[in-house]
Design an enzyme around this catalytic site. Sequence first.
Site, PDB file in Angstrom:
ATOM      1  N   ARG A  51       0.803  -1.234   0.000  1.00  0.00           N
ATOM      2  CA  ARG A  51       0.000   0.000   0.000  1.00  0.00           C
ATOM      3  C   ARG A  51       0.828   1.273   0.000  1.00  0.00           C
ATOM      4  O   ARG A  51       0.567   2.196  -0.766  1.00  0.00           O
ATOM      5  CB  ARG A  51      -0.931   0.060   1.223  1.00  0.00           C
ATOM      6  CG  ARG A  51      -2.272  -0.572   1.010  1.00  0.00           C
ATOM      7  CD  ARG A  51      -2.767  -1.120   2.317  1.00  0.00           C
ATOM      8  NE  ARG A  51      -1.851  -2.172   2.730  1.00  0.00           N
ATOM      9  CZ  ARG A  51      -1.987  -3.447   2.384  1.00  0.00           C
ATOM     10  NH1 ARG A  51      -3.015  -3.821   1.688  1.00  0.00           N
ATOM     11  NH2 ARG A  51      -1.108  -4.349   2.747  1.00  0.00           N
ATOM     12  N   THR A  52       1.800   1.338   0.893  1.00  0.00           N
ATOM     13  CA  THR A  52       2.494   2.618   1.048  1.00  0.00           C
ATOM     14  C   THR A  52       3.237   2.968  -0.235  1.00  0.00           C
ATOM     15  O   THR A  52       3.096   4.068  -0.771  1.00  0.00           O
ATOM     16  CB  THR A  52       3.440   2.568   2.265  1.00  0.00           C
ATOM     17  OG1 THR A  52       2.670   2.190   3.392  1.00  0.00           O
ATOM     18  CG2 THR A  52       4.071   3.924   2.525  1.00  0.00           C
ATOM     19  N   LYS A  80      25.755  -3.099  -0.843  1.00  0.00           N
ATOM     20  CA  LYS A  80      27.226  -3.022  -0.947  1.00  0.00           C
ATOM     21  C   LYS A  80      27.814  -2.265   0.229  1.00  0.00           C
ATOM     22  O   LYS A  80      29.016  -2.033   0.286  1.00  0.00           O
ATOM     23  CB  LYS A  80      27.625  -2.292  -2.238  1.00  0.00           C
ATOM     24  CG  LYS A  80      27.113  -2.919  -3.510  1.00  0.00           C
ATOM     25  CD  LYS A  80      27.569  -2.052  -4.687  1.00  0.00           C
ATOM     26  CE  LYS A  80      26.978  -2.524  -6.000  1.00  0.00           C
ATOM     27  NZ  LYS A  80      27.262  -1.549  -7.071  1.00  0.00           N
ATOM     28  N   ARG A 101      11.244   4.069   3.165  1.00  0.00           N
ATOM     29  CA  ARG A 101      10.906   3.113   4.243  1.00  0.00           C
ATOM     30  C   ARG A 101      12.179   2.368   4.608  1.00  0.00           C
ATOM     31  O   ARG A 101      12.924   1.930   3.718  1.00  0.00           O
ATOM     32  CB  ARG A 101       9.833   2.136   3.778  1.00  0.00           C
ATOM     33  CG  ARG A 101       9.662   0.974   4.746  1.00  0.00           C
ATOM     34  CD  ARG A 101       8.431   0.154   4.434  1.00  0.00           C
ATOM     35  NE  ARG A 101       7.221   0.891   4.771  1.00  0.00           N
ATOM     36  CZ  ARG A 101       6.009   0.343   4.798  1.00  0.00           C
ATOM     37  NH1 ARG A 101       5.854  -0.928   4.499  1.00  0.00           N
ATOM     38  NH2 ARG A 101       4.954   1.066   5.104  1.00  0.00           N
ATOM     39  N   HIS A 129       5.105   6.128  11.441  1.00  0.00           N
ATOM     40  CA  HIS A 129       4.593   5.946  10.086  1.00  0.00           C
ATOM     41  C   HIS A 129       3.619   7.085   9.799  1.00  0.00           C
ATOM     42  O   HIS A 129       2.406   6.889   9.733  1.00  0.00           O
ATOM     43  CB  HIS A 129       3.891   4.588   9.994  1.00  0.00           C
ATOM     44  CG  HIS A 129       3.621   4.109   8.599  1.00  0.00           C
ATOM     45  ND1 HIS A 129       3.702   4.923   7.486  1.00  0.00           N
ATOM     46  CD2 HIS A 129       3.246   2.896   8.143  1.00  0.00           C
ATOM     47  CE1 HIS A 129       3.396   4.211   6.408  1.00  0.00           C
ATOM     48  NE2 HIS A 129       3.115   2.977   6.781  1.00  0.00           N
TER      49      HIS A 129
END
Length: 305
Positions: A51-52, A80, A101, A129
């Site tokens: 969703r986000t 890396k 995120r 959030h």
Amino acid sequence: MNGVNDILDLSVEELDELLATAEDITVNPQKYANLLRGKKLATLFFEPSTRTRLSFEAAMYELGGNVLGFSEAQSSSASKGESVADTARTVSCYADIIAMRHPKEGAPKVADMNASVPVINAGDGGHNHPTQTLADLLTIKREKGRLNNLTIGLCGDLKFGRTVHSLIAAMSRYENIHFVLISPEELRLPEYVKDDYFTNGACTYEETRSLENAMGKLDILYMTRVQRERFFNEEDYVRLKDTYILDEEKMALGKEDLVVMHPLPRVNEISVKVDKDPRACYFKQVLNGKYMRMALILKLLGVKA
Ligand code: NCD
């Protein structure tokens, strides 16, 4: 650079403005369709998301803009050993705004401090959030017609559930909010969240283990998933995952105008039979998230319709 890391980065007046823009987008989408032509959003997702990430992408496309990014840490140079700060500096050269995120608390803030474009926190570990909270606020406003005078039940994983932490922060600025914190002992709301939002008396709370006992007094029931990925061992997760299952019997104990919310994804916490109950609002919440992200992107880029 002045993105949104915490929901409290936005004042109540700014939230009102975003809510008004989101409402206007739902009525006049054509007014917004070309506002961000030539602009780019980068979605940097170091953790899974449906969703986000997709709602940020859909939001940008619906504003006439473009999107670039990655959806897993393994496909980026983080694998890396590149730092979040260097990634942010780099992506600032390609995009006008970033949604990030990350499993580490505070990573999007570090990115924002190092980027030359705004970075939006799209979920940082078990911490915050804020854009889910924007979706939640629009849902509460639309379904209840107000953001004050509410008894809100928060149920499930209140320890690791970042959506709950941001929602409490946001609601603590409105009048007469009472929280009923429903969780097993092991997943209670962290003390630091209580200290931040409950000590000045702006909102009140009680704690219980029983969803059944709480049902009848709630205006809003906010269900959450037990956050498996934040557990230290699988045994604890298995023991706790099905503590609460909202089913038709429990719904029968709720008020007629109860609003049931869930940030999703759901695992087992809400029986699919509840979906057809008119009080189930979690899929409306998904759509509201797209409108609020559109409003936020416009605001951070300083673009008005
Ligand atoms: C939430 C999250 O990522 O914190 N999902 C979402 O963004 N809607 C809730 C969850 O994963 O349980």
